[in-house]
Design a protein around this motif. Sequence first.
Motif, PDB file in Angstrom:
ATOM      1  N   THR A  27     -37.063  -3.748 -74.414  1.00 31.66           N
ATOM      2  CA  THR A  27     -38.378  -4.053 -74.990  1.00 31.66           C
ATOM      3  C   THR A  27     -38.671  -3.148 -76.176  1.00 31.66           C
ATOM      4  O   THR A  27     -39.125  -3.614 -77.229  1.00 31.66           O
ATOM      5  N   ALA A  30     -36.445  -4.199 -79.057  1.00 33.17           N
ATOM      6  CA  ALA A  30     -36.854  -5.511 -79.573  1.00 33.17           C
ATOM      7  C   ALA A  30     -38.074  -5.396 -80.477  1.00 33.17           C
ATOM      8  O   ALA A  30     -38.215  -6.161 -81.437  1.00 33.17           O
ATOM      9  N   ARG A  38     -33.523 -11.184 -78.539  1.00 35.42           N
ATOM     10  CA  ARG A  38     -33.650 -10.274 -77.396  1.00 35.42           C
ATOM     11  C   ARG A  38     -32.376 -10.269 -76.538  1.00 35.42           C
ATOM     12  O   ARG A  38     -31.990  -9.233 -76.004  1.00 35.42           O
TER      13      ARG A  38
END
Length: 82
Positions: A27, A30, A38
């Motif tokens: 996360t 990303a 992703r």
Amino acid sequence: MTITPANHFDREAVHEHVDRALDDAVTHLAEHFMEFDRALIQRMVRESYDALAERALVHQHLVTLAEHRAWLRLDDLRTSHM
């Protein structure tokens, strides 16, 4: 002597904690590397973690090291596409 983290939570000790920590790393990456899918970022983080874990004698900071290694790989990929 056993060393226990201050919060009594060793994210490297239990597989589900490692998975959660790796997902957090994905996360984070990303958010910084928005131009990449992703799934690619997740693959790089997992590959980095697996490669490090295979040779490591100490596993305490592998998630952080894997995130850093994936960051470098993604940055290289970004640079090569410019």
